[in-house]
Every structure is written in C-alpha cells, then in structure tokens.
Design a protein around this motif. Structure first.
Motif, PDB file in Angstrom:
ATOM      1  N   TYR A 198      38.885  42.932  55.089  1.00 34.23           N
ATOM      2  CA  TYR A 198      37.951  43.122  56.194  1.00 34.23           C
ATOM      3  C   TYR A 198      38.351  42.266  57.387  1.00 34.23           C
ATOM      4  CZ  TYR A 198      34.801  45.911  53.332  1.00 34.23           C
ATOM      5  OH  TYR A 198      34.260  46.907  52.570  1.00 34.23           O
ATOM      6  N   ILE A 199      37.818  42.607  58.529  1.00 34.71           N
ATOM      7  CA  ILE A 199      38.210  41.944  59.768  1.00 34.71           C
ATOM      8  C   ILE A 199      37.800  40.471  59.800  1.00 34.71           C
ATOM      9  CG2 ILE A 199      36.106  42.602  61.011  1.00 34.71           C
ATOM     10  CD1 ILE A 199      37.847  43.023  63.498  1.00 34.71           C
ATOM     11  N   ASN A 200      36.837  40.078  58.969  1.00 33.04           N
ATOM     12  CA  ASN A 200      36.439  38.670  58.910  1.00 33.04           C
ATOM     13  C   ASN A 200      37.241  37.878  57.880  1.00 33.04           C
ATOM     14  OD1 ASN A 200      35.324  39.884  56.649  1.00 33.04           O
ATOM     15  ND2 ASN A 200      33.411  38.734  56.749  1.00 33.04           N
ATOM     16  N   GLY A 201      38.285  38.486  57.321  1.00 32.21           N
ATOM     17  CA  GLY A 201      39.090  37.787  56.331  1.00 32.21           C
ATOM     18  C   GLY A 201      38.469  37.798  54.953  1.00 32.21           C
ATOM     19  N   SER A 202      37.567  38.717  54.700  1.00 35.22           N
ATOM     20  CA  SER A 202      36.950  38.821  53.380  1.00 35.22           C
ATOM     21  C   SER A 202      37.578  39.971  52.603  1.00 35.22           C
ATOM     22  CB  SER A 202      35.442  39.019  53.496  1.00 35.22           C
ATOM     23  OG  SER A 202      35.131  40.286  54.056  1.00 35.22           O
ATOM     24  N   ILE A 203      37.424  39.932  51.281  1.00 38.35           N
ATOM     25  CA  ILE A 203      37.992  40.957  50.415  1.00 38.35           C
ATOM     26  C   ILE A 203      37.002  41.294  49.304  1.00 38.35           C
ATOM     27  CG2 ILE A 203      40.444  40.509  50.828  1.00 38.35           C
ATOM     28  CD1 ILE A 203      40.459  38.656  48.408  1.00 38.35           C
ATOM     29  N   GLY A 204      37.156  42.498  48.756  1.00 37.97           N
ATOM     30  CA  GLY A 204      36.260  42.986  47.711  1.00 37.97           C
ATOM     31  C   GLY A 204      35.326  44.029  48.284  1.00 37.97           C
ATOM     32  N   SER A 205      35.693  45.306  48.139  1.00 36.30           N
ATOM     33  CA  SER A 205      34.987  46.389  48.821  1.00 36.30           C
ATOM     34  C   SER A 205      33.732  46.857  48.115  1.00 36.30           C
ATOM     35  CB  SER A 205      35.933  47.592  48.994  1.00 36.30           C
ATOM     36  OG  SER A 205      37.082  47.224  49.717  1.00 36.30           O
ATOM     37  N   THR A 206      33.581  46.527  46.830  1.00 39.12           N
ATOM     38  CA  THR A 206      32.440  47.055  46.093  1.00 39.12           C
ATOM     39  C   THR A 206      31.774  45.969  45.266  1.00 39.12           C
ATOM     40  OG1 THR A 206      31.734  48.651  44.397  1.00 39.12           O
ATOM     41  CG2 THR A 206      33.974  47.796  44.203  1.00 39.12           C
ATOM     42  N   HIS A 207      30.447  46.119  45.108  1.00 44.68           N
ATOM     43  CA  HIS A 207      29.723  45.180  44.251  1.00 44.68           C
ATOM     44  C   HIS A 207      29.873  45.541  42.785  1.00 44.68           C
ATOM     45  CE1 HIS A 207      26.710  48.416  44.468  1.00 44.68           C
ATOM     46  NE2 HIS A 207      26.131  47.886  43.419  1.00 44.68           N
ATOM     47  N   HIS A 208      30.378  46.724  42.488  1.00 45.39           N
ATOM     48  CA  HIS A 208      30.651  47.105  41.103  1.00 45.39           C
ATOM     49  C   HIS A 208      31.883  46.332  40.628  1.00 45.39           C
ATOM     50  CE1 HIS A 208      27.668  50.295  41.038  1.00 45.39           C
ATOM     51  NE2 HIS A 208      28.120  50.703  42.205  1.00 45.39           N
ATOM     52  N   GLY A 209      31.654  45.267  39.901  1.00 45.94           N
ATOM     53  CA  GLY A 209      32.762  44.438  39.450  1.00 45.94           C
ATOM     54  C   GLY A 209      33.281  43.483  40.502  1.00 45.94           C
ATOM     55  N   GLU A 210      32.613  43.384  41.664  1.00 45.95           N
ATOM     56  CA  GLU A 210      33.030  42.447  42.727  1.00 45.95           C
ATOM     57  C   GLU A 210      34.512  42.630  43.028  1.00 45.95           C
ATOM     58  OE1 GLU A 210      31.994  38.725  40.904  1.00 45.95           O
ATOM     59  OE2 GLU A 210      29.854  39.029  41.194  1.00 45.95           O
ATOM     60  N   ALA A 211      34.895  43.870  43.288  1.00 46.31           N
ATOM     61  CA  ALA A 211      36.305  44.230  43.155  1.00 46.31           C
ATOM     62  C   ALA A 211      36.901  44.917  44.382  1.00 46.31           C
ATOM     63  CB  ALA A 211      36.459  45.161  41.946  1.00 46.31           C
ATOM     64  N   PHE A 212      38.244  44.949  44.377  1.00 48.54           N
ATOM     65  CA  PHE A 212      38.989  45.847  45.249  1.00 48.54           C
ATOM     66  C   PHE A 212      38.723  47.280  44.784  1.00 48.54           C
ATOM     67  CE2 PHE A 212      41.725  41.993  45.258  1.00 48.54           C
ATOM     68  CZ  PHE A 212      41.814  41.762  46.627  1.00 48.54           C
ATOM     69  N   THR A 213      38.875  48.238  45.690  1.00 48.94           N
ATOM     70  CA  THR A 213      38.760  49.645  45.293  1.00 48.94           C
ATOM     71  C   THR A 213      40.113  50.331  45.489  1.00 48.94           C
ATOM     72  OG1 THR A 213      37.874  50.165  47.508  1.00 48.94           O
ATOM     73  CG2 THR A 213      36.291  49.838  45.693  1.00 48.94           C
ATOM     74  N   PHE A 214      40.392  50.808  46.710  1.00 47.07           N
ATOM     75  CA  PHE A 214      41.683  51.431  46.986  1.00 47.07           C
ATOM     76  C   PHE A 214      41.990  51.232  48.457  1.00 47.07           C
ATOM     77  CE2 PHE A 214      38.381  54.647  47.354  1.00 47.07           C
ATOM     78  CZ  PHE A 214      38.668  55.293  48.556  1.00 47.07           C
ATOM     79  N   ASP A 215      43.214  51.513  48.832  1.00 45.74           N
ATOM     80  CA  ASP A 215      43.672  51.260  50.201  1.00 45.74           C
ATOM     81  C   ASP A 215      42.766  51.923  51.236  1.00 45.74           C
ATOM     82  OD1 ASP A 215      45.721  49.916  49.032  1.00 45.74           O
ATOM     83  OD2 ASP A 215      47.307  51.318  49.623  1.00 45.74           O
ATOM     84  N   TYR A 216      42.395  51.160  52.241  1.00 44.75           N
ATOM     85  CA  TYR A 216      41.620  51.592  53.407  1.00 44.75           C
ATOM     86  C   TYR A 216      40.153  51.902  53.095  1.00 44.75           C
ATOM     87  CZ  TYR A 216      46.345  52.132  55.271  1.00 44.75           C
ATOM     88  OH  TYR A 216      47.643  51.913  55.638  1.00 44.75           O
TER      89      TYR A 216
END
Length: 649
Positions: A309-327
């Motif tokens: 994310y533009i604020n330097g944060s990561i982890g797109s979903t609260h399901h598993g506090e996880a990455f999801t997929f590109d973009y």
C-alpha cells in the motif's frame, strides 16, 4: 564462508537522536508508552482488554494459582516490552524503570523449566504437548522474542540474567531441531526465532546459533514437508478450533510451500513472511550466500511493486492477515497490520546492509512515517492494529467483513503484538539512520542526531540537523575528528524530491550519484558543514492500472508524508468528494498545530438531491467545496469519523 555485506549498522550506543519531529515520539515511548504498557500487561488499565501476560508467568512459576489466559503466544508481549526497555535505557538511563524490568526478568527466569524450555501456556495448560503443533502454536516464535528482548536488555544494561535464560532456551531448541535422526526436521509456523538467533550469535559469537537459524531457513519448504508430517501426528486436530481438520495445512500460508530459495512471490501471513525475509537477508550476509540474497531481491520486488500500500503497509486481507495476489489492494477492507510494516522495515534495513540501493531506504522511510506512527495515538495510550486506507464507522460496526477496521484507537488488545512492537522499534530508531563501510558513511534517514563512527583512519562524530518532514533542509557537520579525515559521506536522494542542492564549506558541489545515493568524497576537517536542500512539494500519486480499487483516483503526498481526508475537516460522506485534475493544491498550517502542514484545494461534492429512490436516471449534481487533507499518520487523533486516502479525480 566469509561474511560479505555492503555496509554495517552503527551501534545504538553510538547514536543520540535530537530531532524536532522524532524526539517527541521517543520521549512519548519512554515516558508514557513503556509505563502504560507495563500497566496493561498487569491488567491495571481500566476498560482495556484483559492481558494477564504477567500473571501467566506468576502462575507458571508457582507464585500464583489460576488458569492460563490469553493467546498461546501471550508471553511474547512481555518480551517485546523488555526489549523496548532495553533500548530505551541506552539513551536514557532510568534506575526506577530498570528495577521494574529486573523484577520482570526474575519472574521470567523463575518460569523457565530445568531443560531450558519456557512457555507459560504449555507449562500451565498442556505440559505434555510441547513441540507437537509447531505449525499453529508459536512456541519458537515466543522464544525468538525472548531472545530479542534479552539481547536488547544486555546491550542496554550489560546485565546477563535474561541473556542466560535466552541462551538456555536457544540451547533447548538446538538440542531438539536439526538434521540428525533423533531431532525434529522442522521449524515454527510463525517465523521469528530465525532472525533472533542471528542477534544471539552477534552478541555471543557462538556459531551454533547462526547455524541453527540457517538450518531452519533452509529446511523450510523441503519435501517431505514438516507441517504435513506433523499434522496426522496430532490427529489432525487444530489448536484454534479443537476440531479435526479435513484438509492438511495450507503450506503457502506459512511460506512453506517451496524451499525459500525458490520463492518469488510474497504469500501467506504478512508478518511471518517479512520476518522470514529479514532472517534470509541476515543469513545471506553472514554466510555470503548469493543464492539466498537473490531470493530476497525477488521477494522484495514483488512486495514493493505489486503488493504494498502507498503508506508502506502490507497484508490485503483480514482472512489470515495475509497477502492475496498481485495488485489486489482494496482500500476499505485491507488489514495492513502495524507489525507487518515494522517487519518490512526490518527487511529493508537488512537489505541496505547487503547492498546500497535507495529503494530500500525509501520504503523504510515510507513505512516509518506513515504506518508505524499511525499505529499509536498522540497520547501514547491508544493503538491501531489495522491501518486502513479508508474508514467508515457505520461499516466497521455493521458489516462483518469490515469489523477489523477500527476508526478509534483501542486502549489494548487481547492479541497485543502491535503496541509493544511500535515501542521497541521507536526505542531503537537510531539503528536505522546510518550504516557505514570501511571508508563511507551512508545516511539513509534524515533524523537529527549525533553519531560516532570509525571511517578508515578517522574517528568521527557527525551531527545531523533535519527539518523533515515539513521542510527539506538537512545539515551534516563534522563535530569531532581524529585522523586524516579522508572518507566519503553518501546520502540517499529521496524518491519524493525532484531536485536537490549540496553545499560543502560554502561551495555548491555536484556529487556523484550511484544507486540512489549521492557521494561526497573529500578530506574533511573538524567544523566542516555539509548542507542539503531537497525540493519538497505536494505530489499527486497514481496507482498502477492493475490496482482496480484506485482506478480514477488520486492520493496526495508531501515529502515523505502521505495525506488523507478526515470527516472533521470535510464532512461526510467523504466518498462524495472529487478533486479536479487541474486543482491547485495549497499548503497551510494546522489550526491546532502551527508546525503541521495541511493541504487544501477547491473540489466538488456530489449533493444529495433529496430523492428517496436508491437509484435514479438523473445526473448527479456537483457543488463546489473546499477539500482539506492532513497527514495520514495523524488521522484519528481528533473527533472520530470517516477517513479517505484515495480521492476521485
């Protein structure tokens, strides 16, 4: 193998921060956050979620009676608090605080078992199940935080009592994990001990700790997979549900789906991922492992170019506090845990030690200024766990898919990993400003400070004065110098500045630019002053076309700071606002803080026509309105309400 790295960090003991922007944060941590968090760990904060972290140690050591309470990894909150204390005592000795910490350490030591194992959950609740569910139960993660706390407290005080506990625990792990037939050929579900063991190696010089970390990193994802072998041995029962599972663990969630050297895309739990990548970079440096470093570079590129994310944060979903997929970067449901941004800062710092590249420091700065400090309130007693790009109080209350998004910082959390994580990072902030090679001092962050360093044949004290983030002037001076003075100073050229000027000894110079750093090599003299002036202006930022959530939208950034709209300045609904592409963006001082720069522009609001129909064929009516933006890191410190980062253009 011999170690290789581009630069080494300066000791925290050699750096003293004196900065108009950052010193208040450090003082807030020292004077308010650390004492407040001690009260929270002891359940003495009114109306806050119960912790029982300290009481668990009393029960485990036999000093109290009762049942374990909290998450299975509750001990780690105490260890991170001790780590923050250790770092804080380096810059500001405090006998009273040290006494409290010593008593906490004595309590921790009393809960350690004879063989070195320490974990209050298993001691109190399930003593017969140690090391039987490593995928889910965080045993080595907790020991990792014990090690980090012990190292920090040893550095800060010279005391070895907690370090002795940590070494005994690490020796227990070394006894049970490794390549031998009688050992577990595995690793923890939540990476942390890997980077902690590197720190333990650094202060003890014992190679076995470095080798154990290297083993766990290399073993992860190998076939047969440890988590899949462990699963039937525990009868497929999940710790979290208490039920038998029908499908085996999703290995990608634990970054164990393939050997780490083959991984190219950041997947799974975001905090675990960046903690692992940090350890990988640590080991790549110390083992001179180019293959491991290449994997770090691939994973870094995937995160910052496709999943951040533009604020330097990561982890797109609260399901598993996880990455999801590109973009896939939704604004209203993202997780963006504060701990994940802190882990990204750790990763960036290690990559800077491996190779000089300004992108690492740019991202480190972005996460630090915009997410880490957003996670803590101005009073030091309230915290965000999740850092959304967009907040709507009604949705947080009424939509189950958005209840993880809070619009008001909380006094504490049952899972309180983030508050002490912020405290330990800000207490050790000096470690992130500089690194040095044999003959070059690298300035990565522009934070006012004094730093002592040896460069070639010179012992140097450098004083930095910085006007960031509000203005772009930085001054470096040679305050003390012993030796020939023949060395280079290299400073990062920040990505947010379009131009800069450099003056040394009243001369304008054109430094050599390499990999985003400007090098000034000369024979320095005591009293030499090195002036940097970075152009600092408001920028419109646009997302990659693949980021669907931000199509047709714009974000505002000034210097290192991201800006957002708050309901208190703009009225609700913020989603009805639009900013014309040609609108002039003006800067002004904030009414409540004249040093703070706010942004304003003339825009439009889509007006409610008073219609009752949910849908209509009538064209929207747009009314002129003034749009006001504030630094994202400060949102939520006034009246609760909506917040918006990406604005329709």
């Amino acid at each position: 193998m011999s170690e290789h790295r581009a630069t080494k960090p300066l000791s925290l003991k050699s750096i003293q921060i004196q900065d108009k922007y950052w010193t208040p944060y450090i003082q807030l941590v020292r004077d308010t956050v650390i004492p407040y968090q001690w009260e929270a760990l002891n359940d003495r904060v009114e109306d806050a979620e119960r912790s029982q972290a300290i009481e668990n140690f009393r029960i485990a050591s036999g000093q109290s009676k009762g049942e374990f309470h909290g998450f299975i990894f509750q001990d780690s909150d105490v260890y991170k608090w001790v780590e923050a204390v250790g770092y804080s005592l380096i810059s500001t000795p405090n006998p009273d605080l040290e006494k409290v910490a010593d008593e906490a350490i004595a309590l921790i030591a009393s809960a350690q078992q004879e063989d070195g194992y320490i974990n209050t959950y298993y001691t109190i609740k399930e003593p017969g199940k140690r090391l039987t569910n490593l995928a889910e139960c965080h045993e080595l993660y907790v020991i990792g935080h014990l090690i980090e706390g012990a190292v920090a407290y040893y550095i800060g005080t010279g005391k070895t009592s907690l370090l002795d506990v940590a070494r005994k625990a690490a020796d227990f792990v070394a006894l049970h994990f490794g390549p031998e037939p009688h050992q577990l050929h595995g690793y923890d579900g939540h990476q942390e001990i890997e980077l902690a063991l590197v720190k333990l190696y650094e202060v003890t010089g014992e190679e076995k700790y470095l080798d154990l970390s290297f083993y766990m990193i290399n073993e992860r994802g190998q076939s047969p997979n440890f988590f899949h072998e462990e699963w039937p041995k525990r009868d497929r029962i999940s710790h979290w549900t208490g039920q038998q599972e029908s499908t085996p663990p999703d290995l990608a969630y634990w970054q164990a789906h393939k050997p780490v050297r083959e991984q190219e895309i950041a997947v799974g739990h975001a905090v675990r991922a960046v903690y692992m990548y940090t350890a990988m970079a640590d080991l790549a440096i110390r083992k001179a492992d180019d293959e491991l470093l290449a994997a770090c570079k691939r994973l870094w590129s995937n995160i910052v170019n496709r999943q951040m994310y533009i604020n330097g944060s990561i982890g797109s979903t609260h399901h598993g506090e996880a990455f999801t997929f590109d973009y896939d970067l939704p604004n209203e449901t993202n997780y963006s845990e504060t701990c994940a941004s802190i882990g990204l800062i750790f990763f960036a710092q290690r990559m800077l030690q491996a190779e000089i590249n300004s992108e690492y420091a740019d991202i480190m700065e972005r996460a630090l200024y915009n997410t880490v400090t957003a996670g803590i309130s101005s009073d030091g007693k309230h915290y965000f766990y999740v850092n959304p790009m967009e907040a709507w109080p009604k949705a947080s209350e009424g939509n189950p898919g958005r209840r993880h998004v809070k619009t008001v910082r909380q006094k504490w959390y049952g899972c309180a990993c983030c508050p002490p994580n912020v405290a330990r990072l800000l207490s050790s902030l000096g470690e992130y400003i500089y690194t040095a090679s044999t003959d070059t001092l690298y300035a990565h962050l522009f934070i006012g400070s004094d730093a002592q360093v040896e460069l070639g044949g010179s012992r140097v004290t450098v004083n930095m004065k910085s006007s960031l983030p509000w203005q772009g002037q930085v001054e470096l001076s040679i305050a003390e110098l012993e030796g020939d003075g023949d060395f280079s100073i290299a400073f990062r050229v920040p990505s947010w500045s379009d131009s800069f000027t450099v003056h040394v000894a009243d001369e304008t110079i054109e430094p050599e630019i390499r990999d985003g750093y400007a090098y000034v090599q000369r024979t320095w003299k005591r009293g030499d002053v090195f002036l940097l002036d970075f152009a600092i202006q408001t920028r419109r930022i646009y997302a990659h076309p693949e980021v669907r959530a931000n199509a047709g939208k714009v974000a505002l950034q000034r210097g290192p700071l991201l800006y957002c709209l708050e309901e208190i300045d703009n009225s609700a609904p913020l989603s009805s606002l639009s900013l014309p592409a040609d609108a002039e963006i003006r800067e002004r001082s904030a009414d409540w803080n004249p040093e703070l720069v706010m942004l304003e522009a003339e825009g439009f609001r889509r007006e409610d026509r008073g219609q009752e129909a949910l849908y209509s064929s009538a064209s929207p009516v747009k009314a002129p309105t003034r749009i006001v933006a504030v630094p994202y890191t400060l949102w939520g410190n006034r009246n609760p309400g909506e917040m918006l980062t990406w604005i329709r253009e």
